[in-house]
Design a protein around this motif. Structure first.
Motif, mmCIF file in Angstrom:
data_model
loop_
_atom_site.group_PDB
_atom_site.id
_atom_site.type_symbol
_atom_site.label_atom_id
_atom_site.label_comp_id
_atom_site.label_asym_id
_atom_site.label_seq_id
_atom_site.Cartn_x
_atom_site.Cartn_y
_atom_site.Cartn_z
ATOM 1 N N LEU A 151 -3.209 11.426 -0.795
ATOM 2 C CA LEU A 151 -2.550 10.120 -0.883
ATOM 3 C C LEU A 151 -1.388 10.024 0.098
ATOM 4 N N LEU A 152 -0.698 11.164 0.324
ATOM 5 C CA LEU A 152 0.471 11.102 1.203
ATOM 6 C C LEU A 152 0.102 11.211 2.678
ATOM 7 N N ILE A 199 0.842 -1.202 0.000
ATOM 8 C CA ILE A 199 0.000 0.000 0.000
ATOM 9 C C ILE A 199 0.873 1.247 0.000
ATOM 10 N N GLY A 200 1.947 1.226 0.783
ATOM 11 C CA GLY A 200 2.823 2.384 0.842
ATOM 12 C C GLY A 200 3.475 2.687 -0.495
ATOM 13 N N ILE A 201 3.990 1.662 -1.138
ATOM 14 C CA ILE A 201 4.653 1.875 -2.426
ATOM 15 C C ILE A 201 3.654 2.386 -3.452
ATOM 16 N N ALA A 202 2.467 1.799 -3.446
ATOM 17 C CA ALA A 202 1.462 2.258 -4.408
ATOM 18 C C ALA A 202 1.122 3.716 -4.161
ATOM 19 N N SER A 203 1.022 4.129 -2.902
ATOM 20 C CA SER A 203 0.697 5.520 -2.603
ATOM 21 C C SER A 203 1.810 6.457 -3.051
ATOM 22 N N ILE A 204 3.057 6.074 -2.775
ATOM 23 C CA ILE A 204 4.187 6.928 -3.138
ATOM 24 C C ILE A 204 4.258 7.119 -4.647
ATOM 25 N N VAL A 205 4.229 6.012 -5.351
ATOM 26 C CA VAL A 205 4.385 6.094 -6.802
ATOM 27 C C VAL A 205 3.207 6.853 -7.410
ATOM 28 N N THR A 206 1.988 6.566 -6.946
ATOM 29 C CA THR A 206 0.820 7.231 -7.521
ATOM 30 C C THR A 206 0.835 8.722 -7.217
#
Lengths: 89, 89, 89, 89, 89
Positions: B76-77, B7-14
């Motif tokens: 998102l962040l 979930i964290g990676i998806a949030s960062i990249v998005t």
């Protein structure tokens, strides 16, 4: 790969890509605006003040989109909530 | 990779991609509008006030699309409901 | 990856992409409309009021497509029925 | 991944993509129409009323395609018959 | 993935993509038609009635292609014969 590494790599790569892609359009848009400002001043020198003032306000608006990208990049690097959580004991 | 990392990676990249792509069109659209404003002022200096006023209202409307992207990025962040759920005990 | 993670990641990524792609066309369309409005005011200053009024109605219509995307993004983040179902016991 | 997750993810992603792609053309089409309306008013100010009226009817028709996409998106999110079936006991 | 899930996912994705892609061309086509109508009214104001009437008939024809996509989308969602068969006991 453990969770810290994965989150770190995602943050680094995304920070770079965000700033890189985010600087393309503002640069082009500002280039067009400045270019036209110089042409307009050359055509109507008496209005140089008005043209400059309008140009600067417009550049500030265009620049704001690059600043948004810069802010997001800084947050990803220095105030990343996901990173803070993952390295907290 | 566990749920938090994913979930964290998806949030960062998005977050990064959203802001990066979302800044392209507003910057170019504002560049065109400013560019034309300067040309119009040079052509019709007596209408500089009306032109500036219309330009600024228009820039605000265009800028709003960049602000929508910025708001989504910040959510998102920092106010990500999926992240809040996944790290809640 | 369990169901919560998968639904969450899909929601995050889709929210960002929707807002990013959804801001491209409105920004460019509004840029064109504003640009032409300024050219028209310079050409026919006496009609500045009519031109401004028509421009603002038009901008509102164009902006509505960006707002639809923003609404969908907010629903995906904060009122997502699939997420509500998946985290309900 | 079980059936609920798969159907949910497909609905989320499709809802976002539908609205994002569906907002591109209406925004550009309306931008062109508004742009031409302003040019026409500048050229023929006496016909401003007729031009505005025709423009607004045209904008409503163009906007309808964005509204169709919005309706489909809302149905996918909140009245999805496949989701209803898959979560029914 | 069982048959119901596969059929359901295919229906959802196809419904969204159909409406999204199906709205691109009508919106651009109507934008061009409205744009030209306004240019023609400005050029020949005495024919405004005839131009408007022709425009509206033309818009209705262009809109029909968007409506076809909308109908197909609704059928895929609410009257899908494959879905009816696959969930019948």
């Amino acid at each position: 790969m453990d969770a810290q590494s994965a989150i770190g790599i995602a943050s680094i790569v995304t920070a770079g890509i965000t700033m890189a892609i985010g600087s393309i359009a503002p640069a082009i848009g500002e280039g067009n605006a400045v270019s036209q400002a110089l042409r307009s001043i050359a055509q109507q020198p008496d209005e140089a003040n008005t043209i400059s003032r309008t140009l600067f306000v417009g550049l500030a608006m265009i620049e704001s989109t690059a600043i948004y990208c810069f802010v997001v990049t800084m947050i990803l690097l220095f105030a990343n909530p996901f990173w803070s959580w993952v390295i907290s004991p």
